[in-house]
Design a protein around this motif. Structure first.
Motif, mmCIF file in Angstrom:
data_model
loop_
_atom_site.group_PDB
_atom_site.id
_atom_site.type_symbol
_atom_site.label_atom_id
_atom_site.label_comp_id
_atom_site.label_asym_id
_atom_site.label_seq_id
_atom_site.Cartn_x
_atom_site.Cartn_y
_atom_site.Cartn_z
ATOM 1 N N LEU A 36 -28.892 41.170 67.277
ATOM 2 C CA LEU A 36 -28.276 40.751 68.547
ATOM 3 C C LEU A 36 -27.211 41.731 69.027
ATOM 4 C CD1 LEU A 36 -27.907 36.889 68.019
ATOM 5 C CD2 LEU A 36 -29.599 38.107 69.409
ATOM 6 N N LEU A 37 -26.668 42.529 68.127
ATOM 7 C CA LEU A 37 -25.677 43.522 68.545
ATOM 8 C C LEU A 37 -26.285 44.568 69.485
ATOM 9 C CD1 LEU A 37 -23.666 44.101 65.237
ATOM 10 C CD2 LEU A 37 -22.815 43.090 67.358
ATOM 11 N N PHE A 38 -27.593 44.645 69.520
ATOM 12 C CA PHE A 38 -28.259 45.546 70.471
ATOM 13 C C PHE A 38 -27.778 45.266 71.892
ATOM 14 C CE2 PHE A 38 -31.562 46.137 73.645
ATOM 15 C CZ PHE A 38 -31.977 47.442 73.435
ATOM 16 N N PHE A 39 -27.691 43.986 72.256
ATOM 17 C CA PHE A 39 -27.286 43.629 73.613
ATOM 18 C C PHE A 39 -25.809 43.966 73.869
ATOM 19 C CE2 PHE A 39 -30.863 40.752 72.681
ATOM 20 C CZ PHE A 39 -31.712 41.111 73.719
ATOM 21 N N VAL A 40 -24.987 43.846 72.830
ATOM 22 C CA VAL A 40 -23.576 44.229 72.964
ATOM 23 C C VAL A 40 -23.477 45.722 73.254
ATOM 24 C CG1 VAL A 40 -21.354 44.380 71.788
ATOM 25 C CG2 VAL A 40 -22.815 42.375 71.450
ATOM 26 N N PHE A 41 -24.196 46.527 72.480
ATOM 27 C CA PHE A 41 -24.134 47.980 72.659
ATOM 28 C C PHE A 41 -24.695 48.396 74.015
ATOM 29 C CE2 PHE A 41 -24.852 47.978 67.803
ATOM 30 C CZ PHE A 41 -23.521 47.691 67.592
ATOM 31 N N ALA A 42 -25.768 47.756 74.425
ATOM 32 C CA ALA A 42 -26.364 48.089 75.720
ATOM 33 C C ALA A 42 -25.421 47.717 76.871
ATOM 34 C CB ALA A 42 -27.700 47.364 75.880
ATOM 35 N N GLU A 43 -24.802 46.539 76.766
ATOM 36 C CA GLU A 43 -23.847 46.096 77.796
ATOM 37 C C GLU A 43 -22.644 47.034 77.863
ATOM 38 O OE1 GLU A 43 -22.598 43.219 80.658
ATOM 39 O OE2 GLU A 43 -24.190 42.698 79.268
ATOM 40 N N PHE A 44 -22.137 47.409 76.710
ATOM 41 C CA PHE A 44 -20.939 48.239 76.669
ATOM 42 C C PHE A 44 -21.219 49.674 77.107
ATOM 43 C CE2 PHE A 44 -18.073 45.671 73.553
ATOM 44 C CZ PHE A 44 -18.133 44.602 74.439
ATOM 45 N N PHE A 67 -19.501 55.799 73.969
ATOM 46 C CA PHE A 67 -20.816 55.885 74.609
ATOM 47 C C PHE A 67 -21.834 56.559 73.689
ATOM 48 C CE2 PHE A 67 -23.880 57.920 77.560
ATOM 49 C CZ PHE A 67 -24.349 56.781 78.192
ATOM 50 N N ILE A 68 -21.418 57.643 73.037
ATOM 51 C CA ILE A 68 -22.306 58.339 72.089
ATOM 52 C C ILE A 68 -22.648 57.421 70.912
ATOM 53 C CG2 ILE A 68 -22.432 60.258 70.446
ATOM 54 C CD1 ILE A 68 -20.691 61.861 72.421
ATOM 55 N N MET A 69 -21.657 56.682 70.406
ATOM 56 C CA MET A 69 -21.917 55.752 69.303
ATOM 57 C C MET A 69 -22.918 54.673 69.712
ATOM 58 S SD MET A 69 -18.107 55.120 67.712
ATOM 59 C CE MET A 69 -16.857 56.375 67.990
ATOM 60 N N TYR A 70 -22.778 54.152 70.932
ATOM 61 C CA TYR A 70 -23.704 53.112 71.396
ATOM 62 C C TYR A 70 -25.128 53.646 71.456
ATOM 63 C CZ TYR A 70 -19.552 50.481 72.795
ATOM 64 O OH TYR A 70 -18.361 49.803 72.797
ATOM 65 N N LEU A 71 -25.296 54.863 71.961
ATOM 66 C CA LEU A 71 -26.640 55.439 72.048
ATOM 67 C C LEU A 71 -27.247 55.619 70.657
ATOM 68 C CD1 LEU A 71 -26.214 58.144 74.850
ATOM 69 C CD2 LEU A 71 -27.130 55.830 75.049
ATOM 70 N N ILE A 72 -26.432 56.069 69.705
ATOM 71 C CA ILE A 72 -26.925 56.248 68.332
ATOM 72 C C ILE A 72 -27.345 54.902 67.743
ATOM 73 C CG2 ILE A 72 -26.247 56.893 65.979
ATOM 74 C CD1 ILE A 72 -24.423 59.018 67.225
ATOM 75 N N MET A 73 -26.486 53.885 67.911
ATOM 76 C CA MET A 73 -26.782 52.588 67.316
ATOM 77 C C MET A 73 -27.973 51.914 67.992
ATOM 78 S SD MET A 73 -22.992 51.077 66.340
ATOM 79 C CE MET A 73 -22.236 51.313 67.949
ATOM 80 N N ILE A 74 -28.098 52.048 69.311
ATOM 81 C CA ILE A 74 -29.263 51.493 70.012
ATOM 82 C C ILE A 74 -30.538 52.170 69.517
ATOM 83 C CG2 ILE A 74 -30.415 51.419 72.259
ATOM 84 C CD1 ILE A 74 -27.655 50.936 73.505
ATOM 85 N N THR A 82 -33.588 50.278 67.551
ATOM 86 C CA THR A 82 -34.943 50.363 68.089
ATOM 87 C C THR A 82 -35.926 50.879 67.041
ATOM 88 O OG1 THR A 82 -34.008 50.809 70.285
ATOM 89 C CG2 THR A 82 -36.331 51.321 69.954
ATOM 90 N N ASP A 83 -35.475 51.836 66.229
ATOM 91 C CA ASP A 83 -36.335 52.407 65.181
ATOM 92 C C ASP A 83 -36.299 51.613 63.881
ATOM 93 O OD1 ASP A 83 -36.945 54.418 66.949
ATOM 94 O OD2 ASP A 83 -35.439 55.812 66.173
ATOM 95 N N ARG A 84 -35.632 50.440 63.912
ATOM 96 C CA ARG A 84 -35.514 49.583 62.722
ATOM 97 C C ARG A 84 -34.831 50.308 61.559
ATOM 98 N NH1 ARG A 84 -37.193 46.706 66.383
ATOM 99 N NH2 ARG A 84 -38.765 45.057 66.212
ATOM 100 N N LYS A 85 -33.812 51.071 61.878
ATOM 101 C CA LYS A 85 -33.053 51.796 60.862
ATOM 102 C C LYS A 85 -31.636 51.240 60.763
ATOM 103 C CE LYS A 85 -35.520 56.189 61.462
ATOM 104 N NZ LYS A 85 -35.377 57.626 61.822
ATOM 105 N N ALA A 86 -30.990 51.496 59.632
ATOM 106 C CA ALA A 86 -29.620 51.010 59.418
ATOM 107 C C ALA A 86 -28.629 51.867 60.204
ATOM 108 C CB ALA A 86 -29.281 51.039 57.928
ATOM 109 N N TYR A 87 -27.540 51.241 60.602
ATOM 110 C CA TYR A 87 -26.496 51.957 61.338
ATOM 111 C C TYR A 87 -25.105 51.526 60.849
ATOM 112 C CZ TYR A 87 -26.222 47.578 63.970
ATOM 113 O OH TYR A 87 -26.074 46.251 64.320
#
Length: 364
Positions: A40-48, A98-105, A109-114
């Motif tokens: 669910l943190l995906f939506f937080v990162f995308a929003e931010f 912004f760079i951190m959000y792109l990395i985490m998103i 998406t790739d089902r990898k740990a962050y």
């Protein structure tokens, strides 16, 4: 950009802000319905990511690089965004976060740990928003709080939720070591020059934190504290409040962590070092970025800027202070054996089988 008067009312600005955030969330929710993210943190990162762009535009407009985008919001929304500390904070949010959000998103998406990037982000944004909100309330803008101010609590609660979520997840590295861990933990500090240097830096950081905490929290009746304030960091008494609040945060929250890291470098087997060092490194880097940048920014009144004759010394001390937790975190990540629990070996004293054998041998 001209805006009609009714849209410049403080309460209307808050309503528009909430509406925009809801629309952005719904947009991301709808486009991911076919393949919804498990985290669910995906939506937080995308929003931010969206709010990062707004912060960068705000900082660029205050610095005169662009114009005509946020003039109405700067006047009736959050006027304290025009302070030097807030401008540097917006630059950090608009670029680093912004760079951190792109990395985490990307990793979600790739089902990898962050976990590592996530903890660094959580520490950075928690420190960012806690200092920002406290500084607004206790500084000279405390009497000018508008409805849009309450939106900031969303940006404080989300990284707290993210930090709790990440801290409670299984670690991506083992917590128990074998022979290599045992060998590393047998070495005394004198034979670990890297750790010895970090211990010295942590001790210096503890002393620096105490000094600036006392300067910020007292009326500076002591001659030495007053001398430091006047000759080295007059920015700590800037009436906007952010520098003083930041130092008090470091004094009450950062100081115990610096002491804990010192203990972790001396006492083997502290498995908590891997997560806490990353979290605090993010907090320290963000705070020091805003503090150093704010103390040099032209929007800071001249009496509160770093004096030219001590600038080299002050900047060096602040940069080393910012880098110390980062160096500790890199040390823990690059060679973690000293911080692992030792797995007992077969036949080692302390195992039930070995104790049984020893007992039988003694009986014979």
């Amino acid at each position: 950009m001209n805006t009609t008067p009714e849209f410049q009312e403080p309460l209307v600005i808050l309503e528009i802000g909430v509406a925009v955030l809801v629309v952005v969330f719904l947009f991301y929710f709808l486009i991911t319905r076919g393949n919804p993210p498990k985290d669910l943190l995906f939506f937080v990162f995308a929003e931010f990511c969206f709010t990062c762009v707004i912060d960068l535009v705000s900082a660029l407009e205050y610095d005169g690089i662009i114009s005509g985008f946020m003039e109405f919001y700067q006047k009736t929304g959050e006027p304290y965004l025009g302070t030097s500390y807030a401008i540097m904070m917006c630059y950090w949010d608009g670029i680093a976060h912004f760079i951190m959000y792109l990395i985490m998103i990307s990793r979600i998406t790739d089902r990898k740990a962050y976990r590592t990037v996530g903890l660094f982000w959580a520490g950075s944004l928690c420190a960012n928003m806690s200092v920002f909100i406290s500084g607004i309330v206790s500084g000279k803008y405390g009497s000018e709080i508008r409805p849009a101010f309450w939106l900031n609590f969303l940006f404080l609660l989300m990284p707290i939720w993210g930090a709790v979520s990440l801290f409670t997840r299984p670690k991506d590295r083992p917590l128990v070591g074998g022979y290599n861990a045992q060998q590393a933990q047998c070495m005394k500090l004198i034979w670990r020059p890297q750790d010895l240097l970090l211990v010295v830096l942590l001790l210096a950081g503890i002393a620096f934190t105490i000094l600036r905490g006392l300067v910020s929290g007292s009326r500076c009746s002591s001659g030495n504290l007053l001398r430091y304030l006047r000759q080295y960091e007059p920015y700590l008494k800037d009436p906007v409040g952010f520098p003083r609040v930041m130092m008090l945060h470091m004094f009450f929250y950062g100081l115990p962590l610096l002491g804990a890291f010192l203990y972790g470098l001396l006492k083997p087997g502290c498995t908590w070092m891997s997560d806490l060092t990353i979290f605090f490194a993010g907090a320290m880097i963000q705070c020091q970025w805003a503090h150093i940048g704010g103390s040099l920014h032209p929007r800071t009144a001249a009496p509160f800027r770093i004096p030219s004759d001590t600038m080299c010394l002050v900047l060096t001390a602040n940069v080393l202070y910012a880098l110390t937790p980062v160096l500790v975190a890199l040390r823990v990540r690059s060679n973690p054996y000293f911080f692992l629990k030792i797995a007992p070996f077969p036949g080692q004293t302390g195992l039930p089988n070995s104790e049984e054998k020893d007992t039988k041998y003694k009986e014979k």
